[in-house]
Design an enzyme around this catalytic site. Structure first.
Site, PDB file in Angstrom:
ATOM      1  N   HIS A 366       0.835  -1.203   0.000  1.00  0.00           N
ATOM      2  CA  HIS A 366       0.000   0.000   0.000  1.00  0.00           C
ATOM      3  C   HIS A 366       0.875   1.261   0.000  1.00  0.00           C
ATOM      4  CE1 HIS A 366      -3.727   2.042   1.986  1.00  0.00           C
ATOM      5  NE2 HIS A 366      -3.388   2.589   0.858  1.00  0.00           N
ATOM      6  N   ARG A 473      -9.422   0.070  -9.190  1.00  0.00           N
ATOM      7  CA  ARG A 473      -9.393  -1.027  -8.211  1.00  0.00           C
ATOM      8  C   ARG A 473     -10.322  -0.641  -7.058  1.00  0.00           C
ATOM      9  NH1 ARG A 473      -3.539  -0.907  -9.691  1.00  0.00           N
ATOM     10  NH2 ARG A 473      -2.873  -3.029 -10.234  1.00  0.00           N
ATOM     11  N   ARG A 509     -13.514  -2.202 -11.598  1.00  0.00           N
ATOM     12  CA  ARG A 509     -13.341  -3.647 -11.410  1.00  0.00           C
ATOM     13  C   ARG A 509     -14.070  -4.079 -10.143  1.00  0.00           C
ATOM     14  NH1 ARG A 509      -7.386  -6.009 -10.733  1.00  0.00           N
ATOM     15  NH2 ARG A 509      -7.599  -5.093  -8.672  1.00  0.00           N
ATOM     16  N   GLU A 608      -5.845 -13.002 -16.497  1.00  0.00           N
ATOM     17  CA  GLU A 608      -4.685 -13.002 -15.611  1.00  0.00           C
ATOM     18  C   GLU A 608      -4.448 -14.374 -15.004  1.00  0.00           C
ATOM     19  OE1 GLU A 608      -5.371 -10.178 -12.438  1.00  0.00           O
ATOM     20  OE2 GLU A 608      -7.476 -10.707 -12.257  1.00  0.00           O
ATOM     21  N   ASN A 631       0.356  -8.492 -14.023  1.00  0.00           N
ATOM     22  CA  ASN A 631       0.974  -8.810 -12.726  1.00  0.00           C
ATOM     23  C   ASN A 631       0.639 -10.239 -12.323  1.00  0.00           C
ATOM     24  OD1 ASN A 631       1.434  -6.073 -12.836  1.00  0.00           O
ATOM     25  ND2 ASN A 631      -0.221  -5.567 -11.436  1.00  0.00           N
ATOM     26  N   ASP A 632      -0.646 -10.546 -12.331  1.00  0.00           N
ATOM     27  CA  ASP A 632      -1.024 -11.903 -11.929  1.00  0.00           C
ATOM     28  C   ASP A 632      -0.710 -12.918 -13.021  1.00  0.00           C
ATOM     29  OD1 ASP A 632      -1.981 -11.888  -9.259  1.00  0.00           O
ATOM     30  OD2 ASP A 632      -3.610 -10.610  -9.935  1.00  0.00           O
ATOM     31  N   ARG A 642       4.407 -12.678  -6.660  1.00  0.00           N
ATOM     32  CA  ARG A 642       4.742 -11.299  -7.047  1.00  0.00           C
ATOM     33  C   ARG A 642       5.228 -10.447  -5.876  1.00  0.00           C
ATOM     34  NH1 ARG A 642      -1.292  -8.991  -8.652  1.00  0.00           N
ATOM     35  NH2 ARG A 642      -0.650  -6.977  -7.928  1.00  0.00           N
ATOM     36  N   CYS A 679      -3.750  -3.763 -18.380  1.00  0.00           N
ATOM     37  CA  CYS A 679      -3.806  -2.869 -17.221  1.00  0.00           C
ATOM     38  C   CYS A 679      -2.809  -3.255 -16.129  1.00  0.00           C
ATOM     39  CB  CYS A 679      -5.209  -2.815 -16.644  1.00  0.00           C
ATOM     40  SG  CYS A 679      -5.786  -4.383 -15.997  1.00  0.00           S
TER      41      CYS A 679
HETATM   42  C1  PEP Z   1      -2.851  -7.497 -12.576  1.00  0.00           C
HETATM   43  O1  PEP Z   1      -2.907  -8.575 -11.983  1.00  0.00           O
HETATM   44  O2  PEP Z   1      -2.040  -7.269 -13.491  1.00  0.00           O
HETATM   45  C2  PEP Z   1      -3.749  -6.389 -12.207  1.00  0.00           C
HETATM   46  C3  PEP Z   1      -3.832  -5.309 -12.933  1.00  0.00           C
HETATM   47  O3  PEP Z   1      -4.468  -6.514 -11.083  1.00  0.00           O
HETATM   48  P1  PEP Z   1      -3.901  -6.402  -9.593  1.00  0.00           P
HETATM   49  O4  PEP Z   1      -2.515  -5.883  -9.669  1.00  0.00           O
HETATM   50  O5  PEP Z   1      -4.817  -5.492  -8.886  1.00  0.00           O
HETATM   51  O6  PEP Z   1      -3.978  -7.809  -9.102  1.00  0.00           O
HETATM   52 MG    MG Z   2      -4.609  -9.078 -10.786  1.00  0.00          MG
END
Ligand code: PEP
Ligand code: MG
Length: 759
Positions: A366, A473, A509, A608, A631-632, A642, A679
């Site tokens: 955060h 988010r 989302r 993802e 990211n995921d 991650r 994203c």
């Molecule tokens: C992702 O997973 O790339 C994503 C945009 O969502 P978050 O980072 O909120 O899991």
């Molecule tokens: Mg994600």
């Protein structure tokens, strides 16, 4: 053998704790001789030289005169052999080995049987332990024992070395090397400032008892302190309102309300009545309450214990330092701490705060995301950060490289001074792009959106020329409360963003909690949270949460007509059709309530989860758009957590496997005429931008701080150039190669300053 290991383990721990590593190494050498019935033991440690040199640090059983005098290069002698091969040797006739190199006057010739193991941490050879006997060969058990010990010793040596290295920071004695600490890049940028260590000096546990005669002044000073903290927290909420949205500020108000809790106050009164002064009475009350929560071993309650201690410290400061201001903030404050919280950030006047260095946390913490939104560099997850010794020292923070220089020498200061000037020139150039439309060099239109939801980035987003919100988010309004937000509360939050970006798409989302995004009031205990109950899996199991959220979204869209709903963590068609069913039901119900038709928002799925990649055509047929969460997707495809610092170097969204998966997704989108956007963080990484455009993506969503950098990259390359590079990238085997190729391309255009300190 087990008891031996545990005993040695304790000694090994001494190495990291002891201010005198030499003593601990000698203890280990001595114990090894006893436990393995050996005649001699030597421990060599590697120096920082290039190439590294092994120096004898401890020796028991041989001539002690040689300590510190014997050195070996990697590959030189038996010690150098163990180090260069990074493997154990077990010889019944050491002197007969071709690499044997006698240390004259050591006395080692009497002990020809050798067992040597390397001390290795994170692929780096930190040293070698060698034990010797006059007779009887070492067996496999001995070898396994020594290897186990060396692996434990490696971690302790790393820790001790880093602590020891900083012991002389700030002292009169000039240090020969610069003190660099390395963590993970939390937020890009650079800063030079003065370290301010949080919670310095005052600790609840160090408050002494004091008998009192007159209770009244104690009660009064306690009441005053509590009131002042409450006022301070309310003011902080006000102050942060300028840069944070309403829901973030609620965090500070919630703290203030905890101080209204009768039991915290009444229990302290009781203690004062019993004759202890107010700071100690408060100390005992806070400890008692925090301890009760901690004992329950429940995540939610454990978190409350931390809150109570945090509050406890605030009130204590007021009680103890009533006459003097708490902190004199340096003009350029680098906030340093073991764990920095959002409320800690709010303590620093925003015009003073220039960077953050935290021992814990990752780029998705955060605080790191807050730093990103506030435009200040952050270095997170710094192992062995010498927090206690840093207060007041000058620090250079490099948020690109994820490192910080403590008490930097003139060279480092001069180097970073130049980088900062260069960065300012780059920023100035970037600002001029703000109102320009985004086209590649050969005039292909690219749309740039912002990721939002965490903070008051609406205005900066609009100012940076974003064309909408590609990912909002919604977790944060849920995280900063101590219960689920009501439909009305959510309605106001969503209306606000939809209105601010009226005329532009806003992708909200649905709730993606679980994994690394816990809700304190909805505790989930799982062995593998990232593979567990998160995202749409939770909201489908709790339709009441999902329905309330979707109702708030759809109601907020009335009159704005720019809502798009995005579903996180979709792994197959069933989750998708179940979600779609609920969304349509909600819309029908609202229409019934209103008595007229309303617009159906576009609905999309995040891609993802690897299974969604292979079901891409089927998923695309059910939705209006898809958005790739890099990211995921990277985490799950590469099986790399991650948030885990230990495997951070393996996390690469430019990995050829991830690029191929994304290409497959883009092809699915093409086949089914479904718009594809990205994203995840890769969309805001200048290197990622080239790769994503090269694979055919023309819609990117990123944090506001990345937007103009991405625009600059896009305007500097033609699509065929990027397509050609992508063609090469997916032929590569090593993600480092891919990164290098894109970095060279950026350098070739003179844009290296977009991704690192210095051009
Ligand atoms: C992702 O997973 O790339 C994503 C945009 O969502 P978050 O980072 O909120 O899991
Ligand atoms: Mg994600």
């Amino acid at each position: 053998m087990p008891s031996m290991i545990y005993r040695l383990q304790r000694i090994v721990q001494e190495v990291s704790r002891s201010p005198d590593i030499q003593h601990a190494l000698d203890l280990i050498a001595q114990s090894l001789i006893t436990d393995l019935v050996a005649d001699a033991c030597t421990i060599f440690l590697t120096t920082d030289d290039d190439p590294p040199v092994l120096t004898l640090k401890s020796s028991v059983g041989l001539n002690p005169e040689i300590i510190g005098k014997v050195t070996r290069k990697f590959g030189q002698g038996l010690i150098g052999l163990v180090a260069s091969k990074a493997e154990a040797i077990n010889l019944i006739n050491g002197p007969g080995h071709k690499d044997f190199l006698l240390v004259p006057e050591s006395g080692e010739a009497e002990f020809p049987i050798y067992l040597g193991v390397p001390i290795i941490s994170h692929r780096k050879v930190l040293g070698v332990i060698m034990i010797q006997r006059a007779q009887q060969a070492f067996n496999e058990d001995d070898e396994a024992f020594l290897t186990t010990l060396a692996s434990q010793l490696a971690t302790s040596i790393e820790h001790a070395e880093s602590q020891g290295r900083y012991r002389t920071i700030g002292s009169e004695k000039p240090e020969p090397t610069t003190h660099i600490v390395k963590g993970v890049a939390g937020s890009p940028g650079m800063a030079i400032g003065e370290a301010l260590v949080l919670n310095r000096g005052m600790k609840l546990e160090s408050v002494p008892d004091k008998r009192i005669v007159d209770r009244r002044p104690e009660i009064k000073s306690f009441d005053d302190a509590v009131r002042k903290v409450q006022e301070e927290l309310t003011q902080q909420a006000e102050r942060m309102r300028a840069s944070l949205p309403e829901e973030e500020c609620a965090l500070f108000l919630a703290y203030a309300q905890m101080l209204n809790s009768g039991s915290l106050i009444d229990d302290t009164y009781k203690r004062i009545e019993q004759g202890n002064w107010s700071p100690a009475s408060w100390r005992d009350t806070v400890e008692e309450h925090a301890h009760v929560f901690e004992q329950m071993e429940d995540e939610y309650l454990a978190e409350r214990a931390n809150d109570i201690r945090d509050l406890g410290l605030r009130v204590l400061r007021k009680l103890m330092l009533e006459q003097s201001p708490y902190i004199d903030f340096p003009d350029r404050t680098v906030l340093v701490g073991d764990e920095i919280s959002a409320t800690d950030l709010a303590d620093v006047p925003s015009d003073c705060l220039c960077a953050i260095v935290s021992a814990h946390g990752s780029s998705s913490s955060h605080v790191a995301i807050l730093a990103h939104a506030l435009g200040i560099p952050a270095v997170m997850g710094v192992p062995n950060l010498p927090v206690k010794q840093m207060d007041g020292l000058k620090v250079v923070v490099d948020g690109y490289g994820g490192c910080a220089y403590i008490d930097p020498n003139e060279n480092v200061l001069a180097e970073y001074g130049t980088y900062l000037e260069e960065e300012e020139a780059i920023e100035q150039d970037l600002r001029s792009l703000k109102d320009e439309p985004t086209f590649t060099l050969d005039h292909h239109r690219i749309t740039l959106y912002v990721n939002s939801g965490l903070m008051a980035d609406h205005l900066p987003s609009l100012r940076s020329g974003a064309e909408g919100v590609g990912l909002y988010r919604t977790e944060i309004p849920f995280q900063v409360r101590d219960r689920f937000p009501t439909e009305e509360e959510q309605y106001h939050i969503y209306s606000n963003v939809l209105k601010t970006f009226k005329g532009m798409p806003v992708v909200l989302r649905t709730l993606d909690v679980g994994g690394d995004k816990p809700l304190s009031y909805f505790p989930i205990k799982e062995a593998n949270p990232f593979l567990g109950w998160r995202g749409v899996r939770i909201t489908l199991d709790h339709p009441e949460i999902f329905i309330t959220q979707v109702r708030a979204m759809i109601r907020a869209n009335i009159g704005n007509d720019n809502l798009q709903i995005l579903l996180p963590m979709i792994s197959g068609q069933t989750e998708l059709s179940d979600s779609l069913f609920l969304i349509h039901r909600v819309k029908d119900e609202i229409e019934e309530e209103l008595g007229h038709d309303i617009q159906t928002p576009q609905i999309g799925a995040m891609i993802e989860v690897p299974s969604a990649v292979y079901l891409i055509d089927d998923i695309c047929r059910l939705v209006d758009f898809i958005s790739i969460g890099t990211n995921d997707l990277t985490q799950y495809l590469l099986a790399v957590d991650r948030n885990n610092e230990n495997v951070a170097s393996l996390f690469s969204s430019l990995h050829p496997a991830v690029l191929k998966a994304m290409r497959h997704i883009v092809e699915g989108g093409c086949r089914t005429s479904t718009p594809v956007s990205v994203c995840g963080e890769l969309a805001g990484d200048p290197l990622g931008v080239m790769a994503l455009l090269g694979m055919g993506i023309d819609n990117l969503s990123m944090s506001v701080g990345s937007l103009l950098r991405a625009k600059k990259v896009i305007k500097s390359f033609s699509l065929p150039e990027m397509e050609a590079m992508f063609g090469e990238a997916i032929q590569m085997t090593d993600p480092k190669e891919v990164r290098e190729m894109y970095t060279n391309a950026l350098d070739g255009k003179g844009l290296g300053g977009l991704i690192r300190a210095g051009k």
